[in-house]
Design a protein around this motif. Structure first.
Motif, PDB file in Angstrom:
ATOM      1  N   GLY A   5     -42.239 -31.036  13.650  1.00  0.00           N
ATOM      2  CA  GLY A   5     -42.346 -32.435  14.058  1.00  0.00           C
ATOM      3  C   GLY A   5     -40.979 -32.945  14.459  1.00  0.00           C
ATOM      4  N   LEU A   6     -40.904 -33.640  15.591  1.00  0.00           N
ATOM      5  CA  LEU A   6     -39.625 -34.142  16.096  1.00  0.00           C
ATOM      6  C   LEU A   6     -39.714 -35.626  16.430  1.00  0.00           C
ATOM      7  CD1 LEU A   6     -38.737 -31.255  18.589  1.00  0.00           C
ATOM      8  CD2 LEU A   6     -37.875 -31.561  16.252  1.00  0.00           C
ATOM      9  N   ASP A   7     -38.652 -36.356  16.087  1.00  0.00           N
ATOM     10  CA  ASP A   7     -38.497 -37.757  16.456  1.00  0.00           C
ATOM     11  C   ASP A   7     -37.239 -37.859  17.299  1.00  0.00           C
ATOM     12  OD1 ASP A   7     -38.898 -40.615  16.459  1.00  0.00           O
ATOM     13  OD2 ASP A   7     -37.258 -40.739  15.024  1.00  0.00           O
ATOM     14  N   LEU A   8     -37.405 -38.047  18.608  1.00  0.00           N
ATOM     15  CA  LEU A   8     -36.284 -38.077  19.544  1.00  0.00           C
ATOM     16  C   LEU A   8     -35.701 -39.471  19.659  1.00  0.00           C
ATOM     17  CD1 LEU A   8     -34.610 -36.646  21.795  1.00  0.00           C
ATOM     18  CD2 LEU A   8     -36.384 -37.401  23.396  1.00  0.00           C
ATOM     19  N   THR A  12     -29.856 -39.040  17.973  1.00  0.00           N
ATOM     20  CA  THR A  12     -30.283 -38.144  16.898  1.00  0.00           C
ATOM     21  C   THR A  12     -31.680 -37.595  17.170  1.00  0.00           C
ATOM     22  OG1 THR A  12     -31.175 -39.985  15.625  1.00  0.00           O
ATOM     23  CG2 THR A  12     -28.907 -39.297  15.105  1.00  0.00           C
ATOM     24  N   LEU A  13     -31.964 -36.484  16.504  1.00  0.00           N
ATOM     25  CA  LEU A  13     -33.277 -35.848  16.583  1.00  0.00           C
ATOM     26  C   LEU A  13     -33.722 -35.585  15.151  1.00  0.00           C
ATOM     27  CD1 LEU A  13     -35.430 -34.517  18.453  1.00  0.00           C
ATOM     28  CD2 LEU A  13     -34.143 -32.393  18.204  1.00  0.00           C
ATOM     29  N   GLY A  14     -34.737 -36.317  14.710  1.00  0.00           N
ATOM     30  CA  GLY A  14     -35.290 -36.107  13.376  1.00  0.00           C
ATOM     31  C   GLY A  14     -36.193 -34.890  13.401  1.00  0.00           C
ATOM     32  N   VAL A  15     -36.093 -34.047  12.360  1.00  0.00           N
ATOM     33  CA  VAL A  15     -36.829 -32.782  12.331  1.00  0.00           C
ATOM     34  C   VAL A  15     -37.609 -32.664  11.021  1.00  0.00           C
ATOM     35  CG1 VAL A  15     -36.635 -30.268  12.501  1.00  0.00           C
ATOM     36  CG2 VAL A  15     -34.974 -31.712  13.685  1.00  0.00           C
ATOM     37  N   ALA A  16     -38.886 -32.282  11.151  1.00  0.00           N
ATOM     38  CA  ALA A  16     -39.748 -32.025   9.997  1.00  0.00           C
ATOM     39  C   ALA A  16     -40.556 -30.772  10.291  1.00  0.00           C
ATOM     40  CB  ALA A  16     -40.683 -33.205   9.744  1.00  0.00           C
ATOM     41  N   GLU A  74     -40.836 -41.976  28.403  1.00  0.00           N
ATOM     42  CA  GLU A  74     -40.471 -41.098  29.518  1.00  0.00           C
ATOM     43  C   GLU A  74     -39.441 -40.069  29.067  1.00  0.00           C
ATOM     44  OE1 GLU A  74     -39.220 -43.797  32.562  1.00  0.00           O
ATOM     45  OE2 GLU A  74     -41.280 -44.342  33.107  1.00  0.00           O
ATOM     46  N   ALA A  75     -38.498 -40.491  28.218  1.00  0.00           N
ATOM     47  CA  ALA A  75     -37.499 -39.561  27.674  1.00  0.00           C
ATOM     48  C   ALA A  75     -38.188 -38.477  26.844  1.00  0.00           C
ATOM     49  CB  ALA A  75     -36.466 -40.315  26.841  1.00  0.00           C
ATOM     50  N   SER A  76     -39.206 -38.868  26.079  1.00  0.00           N
ATOM     51  CA  SER A  76     -39.964 -37.887  25.288  1.00  0.00           C
ATOM     52  C   SER A  76     -40.695 -36.906  26.192  1.00  0.00           C
ATOM     53  CB  SER A  76     -40.963 -38.592  24.363  1.00  0.00           C
ATOM     54  OG  SER A  76     -40.292 -39.252  23.321  1.00  0.00           O
TER      55      SER A  76
END
Length: 138
Positions: A5-8, A12-16, A74-76
């Motif tokens: 799982g990623l939060d862009l 930063t980039l959150g990672v799970a 759009e970035a995602s």
């Protein structure tokens, strides 16, 4: 099968990552990136994907409240294309409206200091994105 799982964000980039059974999401880390120069730290993502035997990626897509697609969504979409080309894994864009705010509220209610919240908010948002996806499967 493990799912990433990623939060862009722009910095930063959150990672799970999910457990083996795909029931729960656990936060891994927050990676510092530079979206402007397209430095997404794909080397670090490669390490995480290999270490956890990831077979699918769920990337948060922050739609506007009315369901339309704005600049962050759009970035995602652009990042999803990069991930698909780099890793050859299926990438699911998951609606993450209000996820970061919900993560922040959860951390505030747990009495986490502002400084500590800033360090873990994106990782928590990635957990919430991934958990929402996992819950939709079961």
């Amino acid at each position: 099968m493990r799912i990433l799982g990623l939060d862009l964000g722009s910095k930063t980039l959150g990672v799970a990552v999910s457990d083996e059974l795909g029931w729960t999401a656990q936060g891994i880390e927050t990676i510092k990136i530079n979206e402007e120069s397209r430095d997404y730290k794909l080397g670090r993502l490669t390490e995480i994907i290999e270490q956890h035997n990831v077979e699918k990626i769920v990337l948060g897509m922050p739609k506007n409240m009315n369901g339309t697609i704005g600049p962050r969504a759009e970035a995602s979409q652009r990042f999803a294309d990069i991930l698909t080309k780099k890793f050859g894994l299926p990438v699911v864009l998951w609606d993450e409206r209000l996820t970061t705010m919900a993560a922040e509220r959860m951390l505030i209610s747990a009495d986490v200091s502002r400084k500590k919240r800033k360090q873990v908010i994106d990782k928590m948002a990635a957990v919430m994105i991934l958990q929402g996806y996992l819950d939709s499967l079961n």
